[in-house]
Enzyme design. Structure first.
Site, short mmCIF file in Angstrom:
data_model
loop_
_atom_site.label_atom_id
_atom_site.label_comp_id
_atom_site.label_asym_id
_atom_site.label_seq_id
_atom_site.Cartn_x
_atom_site.Cartn_y
_atom_site.Cartn_z
N HIS A 128 0.81 -1.21 0.00
CA HIS A 128 0.00 0.00 0.00
C HIS A 128 0.85 1.26 0.00
CE1 HIS A 128 -3.00 -2.73 2.29
NE2 HIS A 128 -3.14 -2.87 0.99
N TYR B 80 1.62 1.44 13.12
CA TYR B 80 2.09 2.40 12.13
C TYR B 80 1.95 3.81 12.70
CZ TYR B 80 -0.20 -1.21 9.11
OH TYR B 80 -0.66 -2.35 8.53
N LYS C 166 6.06 6.34 7.03
CA LYS C 166 5.53 5.47 8.09
C LYS C 166 6.66 4.94 8.95
CE LYS C 166 1.79 3.81 5.14
NZ LYS C 166 1.28 2.64 4.40
N ASP D 218 -6.30 -6.02 -2.28
CA ASP D 218 -4.93 -6.42 -2.58
C ASP D 218 -4.86 -7.41 -3.74
OD1 ASP D 218 -4.04 -4.71 -0.64
OD2 ASP D 218 -3.82 -6.25 0.89
#
Length: 181
Positions: free
Chosen positions: A58, A128, A68, A168
């Site tokens: 992603h 995250y 991130k 996905d």
């Protein structure tokens, strides 16, 4: 520690432990700055995934691109970063590392990179810290097994094909996905 992707780093926080357990700083702005990482985090996310799940790859595009800082608090994963920045010397390359709750390592993923992971333990809790807010209209997915990228996932540890979300499974190949300047 370098990952092989420009600007992506793995680092180990200092852990204080004894027979009672442990204590660590999950992140510290000043210490990250000493490593050359300046990030203004605006959102924290937490996912739990079952054995054999792949989440990713992603990323967000445009002004909504995210850096991130990620780590695992329960379980073990194989984590992957793919560089989508045309201006980077590592454009189109990938790097993988193992993250687990025992080592407490943190991985910094710079904006302009796709990110995903494969869960190797019975389950994994994944955290995250993001430098930009999640914006569904800016989210993109790179196909986890695109042969042009050639990620060497440790699928032998999950007995074959992983569990994927519909999103996905519908991700784009590297040649077709949005990239960064």
């Amino acid at each position: 520690m370098e990952t092989g992707i420009d600007g992506a780093w793995i680092f180990q926080p200092r852990v204080f432990g004894d027979e009672r357990g442990f204590f660590l700083e999950g992140w510290n702005r000043a210490k990250l700055a000493e490593l050359g990482l300046s990030a203004d985090f605006v959102q924290d996310n937490h996912s739990r995934s079952a054995h054999g799940v792949v989440r990713g790859l992603h990323y967000q595009v445009g002004d909504n691109a995210q850096g991130k800082l990620v780590w695992v608090t329960s379980g073990r994963v194989f984590d992957v970063v793919v560089d989508l920045r045309r201006s980077s010397r590592t454009f189109g390359k990938w790097a993988g590392c193992y993250l687990d709750a025992e080592k407490h390592e943190r991985l910094w993923i710079p904006p302009g990179c796709a990110h995903g992971f494969l869960v190797l333990s019975p389950s994994a809790d994944f955290h995250y810290k993001c430098t930009n807010y999640y914006r569904p209209e800016s989210e993109r997915s790179l196909l986890w097994d695109d042969p042009d990228v050639g990620i060497e996932w440790p699928l032998d540890r999950v007995a074959g094909r992983p569990l994927l979300s519909e999103k996905d499974r519908a991700a784009l190949a590297f040649k077709d996905c949005d990239k960064f300047p």
